[in-house]
Motif scaffolding. Structure first.
Motif, PDB file in Angstrom:
ATOM      1  N   LYS A  15       0.834  -1.204   0.000  1.00 12.74           N
ATOM      2  CA  LYS A  15       0.000   0.000   0.000  1.00 12.74           C
ATOM      3  C   LYS A  15       0.870   1.256   0.000  1.00 12.74           C
ATOM      4  CE  LYS A  15      -1.966  -1.134   3.907  1.00 12.74           C
ATOM      5  NZ  LYS A  15      -1.289  -2.372   4.275  1.00 12.74           N
ATOM      6  N   SER A  16       1.798   1.315   0.945  1.00 14.60           N
ATOM      7  CA  SER A  16       2.654   2.500   1.010  1.00 14.60           C
ATOM      8  C   SER A  16       3.469   2.643  -0.262  1.00 14.60           C
ATOM      9  CB  SER A  16       3.595   2.413   2.211  1.00 14.60           C
ATOM     10  OG  SER A  16       2.852   2.352   3.398  1.00 14.60           O
ATOM     11  N   THR A  17       3.982   1.522  -0.740  1.00 16.76           N
ATOM     12  CA  THR A  17       4.788   1.572  -1.954  1.00 16.76           C
ATOM     13  C   THR A  17       3.976   2.157  -3.110  1.00 16.76           C
ATOM     14  OG1 THR A  17       5.950  -0.385  -1.169  1.00 16.76           O
ATOM     15  CG2 THR A  17       6.251   0.216  -3.477  1.00 16.76           C
ATOM     16  N   LEU A  43      -3.094   9.737   1.509  1.00 18.67           N
ATOM     17  CA  LEU A  43      -3.063   9.687   2.964  1.00 18.67           C
ATOM     18  C   LEU A  43      -2.647   8.284   3.386  1.00 18.67           C
ATOM     19  CD1 LEU A  43      -6.490  11.458   3.602  1.00 18.67           C
ATOM     20  CD2 LEU A  43      -4.264  12.500   3.192  1.00 18.67           C
ATOM     21  N   ASP A  44      -1.454   8.171   3.969  1.00 19.61           N
ATOM     22  CA  ASP A  44      -0.951   6.859   4.366  1.00 19.61           C
ATOM     23  C   ASP A  44      -1.246   6.627   5.841  1.00 19.61           C
ATOM     24  OD1 ASP A  44       0.219   4.439   4.482  1.00 19.61           O
ATOM     25  OD2 ASP A  44       2.202   5.071   3.807  1.00 19.61           O
ATOM     26  N   GLU A  45      -2.302   5.933   6.105  1.00 19.18           N
ATOM     27  CA  GLU A  45      -2.726   5.636   7.470  1.00 19.18           C
ATOM     28  C   GLU A  45      -2.654   6.865   8.358  1.00 19.18           C
ATOM     29  OE1 GLU A  45      -1.615   1.919   9.021  1.00 19.18           O
ATOM     30  OE2 GLU A  45      -0.623   1.273   7.192  1.00 19.18           O
ATOM     31  N   PRO A  46      -3.358   7.926   8.002  1.00 17.16           N
ATOM     32  CA  PRO A  46      -3.188   9.172   8.750  1.00 17.16           C
ATOM     33  C   PRO A  46      -3.832   9.133  10.126  1.00 17.16           C
ATOM     34  CG  PRO A  46      -4.920   9.431   7.133  1.00 17.16           C
ATOM     35  CD  PRO A  46      -4.339   8.062   6.924  1.00 17.16           C
TER      36      PRO A  46
HETATM   37 MG   LIG Z   1       2.512   1.275   4.831  1.00 19.73          MG
END
Ligand SMILES: [Mg+2]
Ligand SMILES: Nc1ncnc2c1ncn2[C@@H]1O[C@H](COP(=O)(O)OP(=O)(O)OP(=O)(O)O)[C@@H](O)[C@H]1O
Lengths: 293, 335
Positions: B45-47, B160-163
């Motif tokens: 996901k982050s990638t 938004l990465d797990e904000p």
């Molecule tokens: Mg991540």
């Protein structure tokens, strides 16, 4: 309860004792004696020195050698501290990022710090040799005739600074470690905002490293005022024309060559005061920044 | 504020050495849509977000915003703002300076930058924090600062990465509502990565479920919940997750395949076809989850009303709704 507590603090003191004893015997007592000797006629040879009041202090005022020595030391600090910091910080930041061969470069930067300073000084006798030294040959490549490094007052001082530009391993390691502690996300966030490498250096790295840099500057000031003893002794012995008669050299000469033990003691106090003054100026100067918030 | 930038990912691939973090992701997000992305840890996901932001270069595939291929566009020229999970606020700058940072880098005059930072802070309810340093703000406030920093860029796409992950449950709930309201106001395309089932189900117009670098299913949350495309999605969405019975077993045979039933589609019924022993009772206040075990060792979770006074060891009979069974083939795909 209280008893256990008492025992605990007692054992704490017991652990501290060896260190405390050493500090008292090897540092505190000699330092106090030093202050005492400064106001006597002690030669280091006689048994009972006599108190002479402020005689030594008056002697400071019209000591032409001392004036030369002060000038040499201040010149040295002014040139060597910024350059050493620049080298340590520059190399530390460059080599902090993981890159191929990085560890070899890091080792190479640290290596001169491991070399005994006498050995490094002897090496620099060769480096600075006007006839066959590599430095002049290097200058020759650019069509420059080269310098008679150690026989000219200014280049002799520069030569000592050059030599001391190499043992910067400790500052280098501190910068390296501090830089690696900075959060990589900050740099990504900055990149997203369009902040390039120099912007990142100016807006993120340097401000965040500022407390470390101040610490290094203070430490290097203390160090630099003292470690030029060995190079000066090996390379120039204080010459030419007292250009490298740095305070530690002059103190040594007074104490052990002219038997001016008491007078040398007084100059060590002077050296300490000068060090404190320079550091005070540095700390005042950086108060403007928010580094020590 | 937005210039109608939809987001399109085509065949996106990114490997870190032997680790294939993203393996051929195709995704089309129309302008203004809010998409939540869920998936287990390490599913890429982050990638994926980093590829969109331009912090990483894809090995293959394409990222396009508003129809423009971003292959050779550096991160700051993409109309994309990212909010990191850990906020990445500059600790040596005040909240105002943090929000102004990008504006100042882009040479926006100081007065104008201050005004914009003030407006963004106002909007997120952190105007009274402007002169504090990040370490003097709470987690929720820092999260808003990070959002404000993204807001002043007025980008076409928000990543938004797990904000919300480091907020406590209460704050998470209220911030979630604020985020939604904000999204409705500015209406820009948003990719919202989360671990939270409730966030995934409630926030997005669509939910994207990722696993091992691939998108397993994308669609409106209710649709994905009601008709999971494969056993992975079935087992991932929902809490407790769907009961999956290899071979069908008590749910009726399915040679080679798998049959699944949601815990809420099982019910206690003295005349039910399934017999099971209660292993544990999880009371959630408004409902309870029975963890039961059939004689053949199969475990089934059952959602029930609370206060049934069942105890571990009790025997119960269960009934299921045949219309609500999910059937998957041998490869795990929905049939
Ligand atoms: Mg991540
Ligand atoms: N810089 C990197 N170098 C090597 N491998 C990486 C790197 N970044 C991510 N990975 C690997 O890529 C895979 C996907 O990572 P990613 O961070 O995208 O997962 P994620 O879905 O965001 O997980 P999480 O939910 O835990 O944040 C993981 O296996 C991870 O170990």
């Amino acid at each position: 309860m209280t008893r256990a507590k008492g025992e605990r603090s007692l054992s704490g003191w017991a652990f501290l004792a060896p260190y405390a004893v050493a500090v008292v015997l090897l540092i505190a007592v000699p330092a106090l004696l030093n202050v005492g000797y400064a106001f006597t006629d002690h030669t280091g040879l006689t048994r009972d020195p006599q108190f002479v009041g402020l005689d030594n202090v008056r002697r400071l005022a019209d000591d032409a050698f001392l004036a030369d020595s002060l000038e040499a030391s201040l010149f040295h600090v002014a040139l060597s501290v910024p350059l050493r910091l620049l080298a340590a910080v520059g190399l530390g930041l460059l080599l902090a990022a993981p890159r191929p061969g990085g560890r070899w470069f890091r080792t190479a930067v640290y290596l001169p710090t491991v070399v005994p300073d006498v050995a490094l000084a002897v090496l620099f006798l060769w480096v600075l040799n006007p006839l066959y030294g590599p430095l002049n040959q290097l200058l020759g490549l650019f069509g420059h005739p080269g310098y008679t490094w150690l026989s000219d007052p200014t280049t002799a001082r520069v030569g000592v600074v050059l030599m001391l530009l190499f043992p910067i391993g400790e500052g280098f390691v501190v910068v390296l470690a501090a830089r690696r502690l900075l959060d990589g996300r900050l740099y990504e966030a900055a990149a997203l905002e369009g902040c390039g490498p120099f912007g990142q250096l100016r807006r993120i790295t340097l401000p965040l490293l500022a407390p470390v840099l101040v610490l290094l500057a203070v430490r290097d000031t203390i160090l630099t005022l003292q470690v030029n003893f060995v190079p000066a002794y090996v390379l120039t012995d204080g010459r030419p024309a007292n250009a490298t008669l740095y305070l530690p050299v002059y103190i040594f000469d007074q104490a052990f060559e002219f038997s001016g033990f008491a007078y040398a003691a007084l100059i060590t106090i002077l050296l300490m005061l000068i060090t404190a003054a320079i550091i005070a100026v540095q700390l005042l100067a950086v108060r403007r920044w928010r580094v020590l918030r | 504020m937005t210039d109608g930038g939809g987001l399109r990912l085509t065949g996106l691939v990114k490997a870190y050495g032997p680790v294939r973090a993203v393996e051929g992701v195709d995704l089309d997000v129309p302008a203004g849509e809010l998409v939540t992305v869920v998936g287990p840890s390490g599913s890429g996901k982050s990638t994926m977000l980093r590829l969109i932001a331009g912090l990483e270069r894809p090995d293959a595939g394409m990222v396009a915003v508003g129809g423009q291929d971003l292959r050779d566009v550096p991160p700051h020229r993409r109309s994309v703002a990212m909010v990191f999970q850990d906020y990445a606020l500059y600790p040596h700058l005040t909240v105002r300076e943090n929000i102004m940072f990008g504006l100042r880098v882009r040479k926006v005059p100081k007065g104008e930058a201050r005004r914009q930072a003030g407006a963004a802070a106002e909007r997120l309810g952190i105007a009274d924090l402007l002169d504090r340093y990040p370490d003097q703000a709470s987690g929720g406030q820092r999260q808003r600062v990070a959002l404000a920093r993204a807001l002043v860029r007025s980008p076409a796409v928000y990543l938004l990465d797990e904000p919300l992950v480091s907020l406590d449950a209460q704050l998470r709930l209220s911030t979630r509502a604020d985020l939604l309201a904000l999204h409705r106001q500015i209406g820009s395309t948003t990719l919202h990565v989360t671990h939270d089932q409730a966030e995934a189900m409630t926030m997005g117009d669509r939910v994207v479920v990722m696993d091992a670098g691939r998108i397993r299913q994308a669609g409106p949350p209710q649709e994905v919940y009601d008709a999971p495309a494969d056993t992975f999605v079935a087992g991932f969405l929902g809490s407790p997750p769907m009961n999956l019975v290899p071979g069908g077993g008590v749910l009726g045979g399915a040679a080679g395949g798998t049959v699944g039933v949601r815990p809420e589609d099982l019910a206690l019924d003295p005349a039910g076809p399934i017999e099971a022993t209660v292993d544990a009772v999880e009371t959630l206040g408004s409902e309870a989850v029975l963890l039961t075990r059939c004689p053949d060792g199969l475990r089934l979770a059952v959602r029930t009303p609370p206060r049934l006074s069942l105890r571990p060891g009790d025997t119960v009979r269960l009934r299921f709704d045949p219309d609500r069974l999910h059937r998957f083939d041998a490869a795990g795909r929905r049939v």
